[in-house]
Design an enzyme around this catalytic site. Structure first.
Site, PDB file in Angstrom:
ATOM      1  N   LYS A  83      -9.301  39.208 -11.100  1.00 15.21           N
ATOM      2  CA  LYS A  83      -9.059  38.183 -10.082  1.00 15.21           C
ATOM      3  C   LYS A  83      -7.730  38.429  -9.406  1.00 15.21           C
ATOM      4  O   LYS A  83      -6.760  38.793 -10.073  1.00 15.21           O
ATOM      5  CB  LYS A  83      -9.057  36.805 -10.770  1.00 15.21           C
ATOM      6  CG  LYS A  83      -8.701  35.679  -9.874  1.00 15.21           C
ATOM      7  CD  LYS A  83      -9.513  34.441 -10.090  1.00 15.21           C
ATOM      8  CE  LYS A  83      -9.507  33.531  -8.878  1.00 15.21           C
ATOM      9  NZ  LYS A  83      -9.392  34.161  -7.580  1.00 15.21           N
ATOM     10  N   LYS A 107      -0.075  37.966 -15.481  1.00 19.16           N
ATOM     11  CA  LYS A 107       0.005  36.514 -15.227  1.00 19.16           C
ATOM     12  C   LYS A 107      -1.084  35.778 -15.988  1.00 19.16           C
ATOM     13  O   LYS A 107      -0.829  34.777 -16.651  1.00 19.16           O
ATOM     14  CB  LYS A 107      -0.225  36.225 -13.730  1.00 19.16           C
ATOM     15  CG  LYS A 107       0.957  36.459 -12.868  1.00 19.16           C
ATOM     16  CD  LYS A 107       0.606  36.103 -11.420  1.00 19.16           C
ATOM     17  CE  LYS A 107       1.294  37.066 -10.509  1.00 19.16           C
ATOM     18  NZ  LYS A 107       1.100  36.778  -9.099  1.00 19.16           N
ATOM     19  N   LYS A 119      -6.526  43.028  -7.111  1.00 18.20           N
ATOM     20  CA  LYS A 119      -5.809  42.758  -5.855  1.00 18.20           C
ATOM     21  C   LYS A 119      -6.438  43.567  -4.741  1.00 18.20           C
ATOM     22  O   LYS A 119      -6.963  44.662  -4.980  1.00 18.20           O
ATOM     23  CB  LYS A 119      -4.337  43.151  -5.987  1.00 18.20           C
ATOM     24  CG  LYS A 119      -3.439  42.433  -5.003  1.00 18.20           C
ATOM     25  CD  LYS A 119      -3.166  41.002  -5.451  1.00 18.20           C
ATOM     26  CE  LYS A 119      -2.319  40.227  -4.492  1.00 18.20           C
ATOM     27  NZ  LYS A 119      -1.835  38.972  -5.103  1.00 18.20           N
ATOM     28  N   THR A 203       0.530  27.252  -5.913  1.00 17.94           N
ATOM     29  CA  THR A 203       1.564  28.244  -6.244  1.00 17.94           C
ATOM     30  C   THR A 203       2.945  27.587  -6.154  1.00 17.94           C
ATOM     31  O   THR A 203       3.764  27.712  -7.070  1.00 17.94           O
ATOM     32  CB  THR A 203       1.449  29.478  -5.330  1.00 17.94           C
ATOM     33  OG1 THR A 203       0.093  29.935  -5.386  1.00 17.94           O
ATOM     34  CG2 THR A 203       2.361  30.594  -5.785  1.00 17.94           C
ATOM     35  N   ASN A 234       2.744  29.875   2.853  1.00 19.51           N
ATOM     36  CA  ASN A 234       2.116  28.953   1.898  1.00 19.51           C
ATOM     37  C   ASN A 234       3.058  28.640   0.744  1.00 19.51           C
ATOM     38  O   ASN A 234       3.363  27.481   0.456  1.00 19.51           O
ATOM     39  CB  ASN A 234       0.793  29.560   1.386  1.00 19.51           C
ATOM     40  CG  ASN A 234       0.203  28.721   0.265  1.00 19.51           C
ATOM     41  OD1 ASN A 234       0.664  28.780  -0.869  1.00 19.51           O
ATOM     42  ND2 ASN A 234      -0.788  27.910   0.567  1.00 19.51           N
ATOM     43  N   SER A 362      -6.755  28.765  -8.951  1.00 18.86           N
ATOM     44  CA  SER A 362      -7.897  29.584  -8.524  1.00 18.86           C
ATOM     45  C   SER A 362      -8.903  29.677  -9.678  1.00 18.86           C
ATOM     46  O   SER A 362     -10.115  29.616  -9.462  1.00 18.86           O
ATOM     47  CB  SER A 362      -7.441  30.986  -8.155  1.00 18.86           C
ATOM     48  OG  SER A 362      -7.149  31.057  -6.779  1.00 18.86           O
TER      49      SER A 362
HETATM   50  P1  NAD Z   1       2.366  33.838   3.698  1.00 18.09           P
HETATM   51  O1  NAD Z   1       1.794  34.905   4.544  1.00 18.09           O
HETATM   52  O2  NAD Z   1       1.778  32.471   3.777  1.00 18.09           O
HETATM   53  O3  NAD Z   1       3.958  33.684   4.001  1.00 18.09           O
HETATM   54  C1  NAD Z   1       4.845  34.753   3.917  1.00 18.09           C
HETATM   55  C2  NAD Z   1       6.181  34.263   4.480  1.00 18.09           C
HETATM   56  O4  NAD Z   1       7.167  35.280   4.290  1.00 18.09           O
HETATM   57  C3  NAD Z   1       6.150  33.977   5.992  1.00 18.09           C
HETATM   58  O5  NAD Z   1       6.968  32.840   6.265  1.00 18.09           O
HETATM   59  C4  NAD Z   1       6.807  35.223   6.604  1.00 18.09           C
HETATM   60  O6  NAD Z   1       7.390  34.978   7.863  1.00 18.09           O
HETATM   61  C5  NAD Z   1       7.854  35.493   5.526  1.00 18.09           C
HETATM   62  N1  NAD Z   1       8.381  36.851   5.544  1.00 18.09           N
HETATM   63  C6  NAD Z   1       7.710  38.018   5.618  1.00 18.09           C
HETATM   64  N2  NAD Z   1       8.574  39.052   5.617  1.00 18.09           N
HETATM   65  C7  NAD Z   1       9.827  38.516   5.529  1.00 18.09           C
HETATM   66  C8  NAD Z   1      11.135  39.050   5.484  1.00 18.09           C
HETATM   67  N3  NAD Z   1      11.342  40.359   5.541  1.00 18.09           N
HETATM   68  N4  NAD Z   1      12.181  38.186   5.379  1.00 18.09           N
HETATM   69  C9  NAD Z   1      11.997  36.855   5.339  1.00 18.09           C
HETATM   70  N5  NAD Z   1      10.775  36.301   5.360  1.00 18.09           N
HETATM   71  C10 NAD Z   1       9.709  37.109   5.473  1.00 18.09           C
HETATM   72  O7  NAD Z   1       2.344  34.392   2.201  1.00 18.09           O
HETATM   73  P2  NAD Z   1       2.349  33.572   0.841  1.00 18.09           P
HETATM   74  O8  NAD Z   1       0.942  33.352   0.435  1.00 18.09           O
HETATM   75  O9  NAD Z   1       3.288  32.426   0.968  1.00 18.09           O
HETATM   76  O10 NAD Z   1       2.959  34.659  -0.153  1.00 18.09           O
HETATM   77  C11 NAD Z   1       4.362  34.841  -0.323  1.00 18.09           C
HETATM   78  C12 NAD Z   1       4.596  35.616  -1.621  1.00 18.09           C
HETATM   79  O11 NAD Z   1       4.042  34.870  -2.716  1.00 18.09           O
HETATM   80  C13 NAD Z   1       3.943  36.994  -1.704  1.00 18.09           C
HETATM   81  O12 NAD Z   1       4.755  37.839  -2.471  1.00 18.09           O
HETATM   82  C14 NAD Z   1       2.639  36.713  -2.444  1.00 18.09           C
HETATM   83  O13 NAD Z   1       2.110  37.864  -3.091  1.00 18.09           O
HETATM   84  C15 NAD Z   1       3.131  35.688  -3.439  1.00 18.09           C
HETATM   85  N6  NAD Z   1       2.077  34.854  -4.016  1.00 18.09           N
HETATM   86  C16 NAD Z   1       1.267  34.103  -3.229  1.00 18.09           C
HETATM   87  C17 NAD Z   1       0.307  33.291  -3.828  1.00 18.09           C
HETATM   88  C18 NAD Z   1      -0.564  32.367  -3.028  1.00 18.09           C
HETATM   89  O14 NAD Z   1      -1.258  31.546  -3.644  1.00 18.09           O
HETATM   90  N7  NAD Z   1      -0.549  32.409  -1.716  1.00 18.09           N
HETATM   91  C19 NAD Z   1       0.156  33.295  -5.229  1.00 18.09           C
HETATM   92  C20 NAD Z   1       1.013  34.069  -6.000  1.00 18.09           C
HETATM   93  C21 NAD Z   1       1.981  34.850  -5.377  1.00 18.09           C
END
Ligand code: NAD
Length: 437
Positions: A83, A107, A119, A203, A234, A362
């Site tokens: 997953k 995790k 992934k 998250t 998010n 999830s």
């Molecule tokens: P998202 O696409 O919703 O948001 C990403 C954010 O990061 C945006 O605001 C973008 O503008 C910003 N960003 C990108 N590059 C940047 C930089 N160089 N400097 C500053 N800001 C920057 O993504 P998300 O779902 O919020 O995921 C963020 C992180 O959390 C990732 O590493 C992802 O793998 C991890 N994550 C997400 C989830 C989930 O449920 N969405 C779960 C576990 C881990």
């Protein structure tokens, strides 16, 4: 749709060349050694069991065909189906999806979920695509990986630049191919088609639960604490929401376009609304502007990288003044950055614990889909808290027993759990196990 942005704008990000797969393998090797397990275990865990590369031709709005590349990687499925999310980003690489799939296995193991790690990624700048092109690309990707996914095999979810709306297109494509409704094939989908209450917030909620546990350990009063967050998608925005509700002042937020700062704290509900209306957080006018580098060096109690990999480096780590570094993003800290955090005695909540609330809810979504019976949000949040606190406490126990850092302890808890399943399935012999207990 959460965090809807102007699709003509690109979220350009940078990678500093550090390979996340090398980093995760080094950490796995170190855990196996510290746990006094045999190298045979490292040999099994270091390589994902399956890696799928697909070509994704899309007829663009201008009539030309553009052929994108996508991946789906499955690390190990001995605890349950694999997953993990799907990332749409120009910097996606094979090694990135491999590393992310291993992190997913760890995790799930830390939080005691019956799942393995997976992934997916597509090399694309989604901000440059029209809605139609993005929908075709999402559907094409799912069609191409259909042979290896499904509720009993591998269950995708959202990640960077992918949303519930996109999960809706993907499940629809899968169902059309199979000829019937299979709600458990993907999670993070809209609630009306089988999504779980609380998944969108999960998250960020999990990040804040681990911050609350860390604050207890460090005796920090969160109602008087301050924080700064990198990334306001998010995870970043939901983390801000729950911290704000606890009375934590968020002094700064950055995104791919820049950053904002307010000495007395940003108005988080207003900022979230502003971003949901299609704006970037950095465009919010009720604050001063700030760079990523300046934000990392702010006098705050809690620093939260919630964007992409390799942000806490040998250059940024020395400037950090926070007491807690909560790794909401996957792989935000480089090994050199990590060594500096250790020297500075900063309490790190490692990514494989900190952001595991997403996979936990999830998992709940997938369970509800298979029962076709849905829990209340209160029930989901309670169960999430139980899993997050269990994971945190297991890591603290390991840290205290092994006198090591939180990150090492987290890897050791995860590896130990997977090793039990390897042993139960006869993949390893007693001689591979440690005499330590
Ligand atoms: P998202 O696409 O919703 O948001 C990403 C954010 O990061 C945006 O605001 C973008 O503008 C910003 N960003 C990108 N590059 C940047 C930089 N160089 N400097 C500053 N800001 C920057 O993504 P998300 O779902 O919020 O995921 C963020 C992180 O959390 C990732 O590493 C992802 O793998 C991890 N994550 C997400 C989830 C989930 O449920 N969405 C779960 C576990 C881990």
């Amino acid at each position: 749709m959460a965090n809807k942005r102007d699709k003509t704008e690109s979220d350009v990000t940078t990678h500093d060349g550090l390979n996340p797969y090398t980093i995760v393998k080094d950490l796995l090797k170190e855990s196996v050694t510290r746990l006094e397990l045999s190298d045979n275990i490292y040999e099994i865990l270091k390589k994902p069991m399956r890696l799928f590369e697909v070509s994704l031709p899309v007829r663009m709005d201008n009539g030309e065909v553009q052929n994108f590349t996508g991946y789906r990687c499955q690390h190990i499925d001995i605890l349950g189906p694999t997953k993990g999310g799907i990332r749409f980003h120009p910097a996606v690489t094979v090694d990135e999806v491999k590393a992310l799939s291993i992190w997913m296995s760890l995790k799930s193991a830390i939080l005691d979920l019956p799942l393995g790690g997976g992934k997916g990624g597509v090399i694309v700048e989604p901000g440059e695509l029209s809605d139609r092109e993005l929908e075709i690309l999402s559907r094409t990707y799912i069609r191409k990986i259909t042979p290896i996914i499904g509720p009993e095999k591998d269950i995708p979810a959202p990640d960077v630049n992918t949303t519930p709306e996109m999960m809706g297109w993907m499940i629809d494509e899968f169902d059309q191919l199979r000829g019937y409704n299979i709600p458990g094939m993907i999670t993070g989908k809209p609630i009306i088609i089988g999504g779980s209450l609380g998944r969108l917030e999960a998250t960020g909620r999990g990040v804040v639960l681990t911050i609350q546990e860390a604050a207890k350990v460090l005796e920090i009063d969160l109602s008087k604490a301050t924080a700064a967050i990198q990334g306001f998608g998010n995870v970043g925005s939901m983390t801000a929401k729950f911290l704000d509700e606890l009375g934590v002042k968020i002094l700064a937020v950055t995104d791919a376009k820049g950053g904002i700062y307010k000495k007395d704290g940003l108005n988080i509900p207003e900022l979230i609304k502003f971003v949901q209306e299609g704006n970037h957080a950095s465009e919010y006018s009720e604050a001063e502007s700030i760079s990523n580098e300046e934000m990392f060096g702010l006098e705050v109690d809690i620093l939260i990288p919630a964007a992409i990999e390799n942000q806490i480096t040998k250059d940024t780590a020395p400037t950090i003044k926070a007491k807690i570094l909560a790794e909401a993003a996957n792989g935000p800290t480089t090994p050199e950055g990590d060594a500096i955090l250790e020297e500075k005695d900063i309490f790190v909540i490692p990514d494989i614990l900190c952001n595991a609330g997403g996979v936990t809810v999830s998992y709940f979504e997938w369970v509800q889909n298979s029962m076709n019976y849905y829990w209340s949000e209160k029930e989901i949040n309670q169960k999430l808290e139980e899993h997050m606190v269990f994971g945190f406490e297991s890591i603290i126990k390991m840290r205290d027993k092994e006198k090591c850092r939180m990150r090492q302890a987290a890897y050791m808890v995860g590896v130990n759990h997977i090793v039990k399943a390897l042993s139960a399935r006869g993949w390893i012999k007693d001689s591979d196990l440690s005499s330590k207990e």
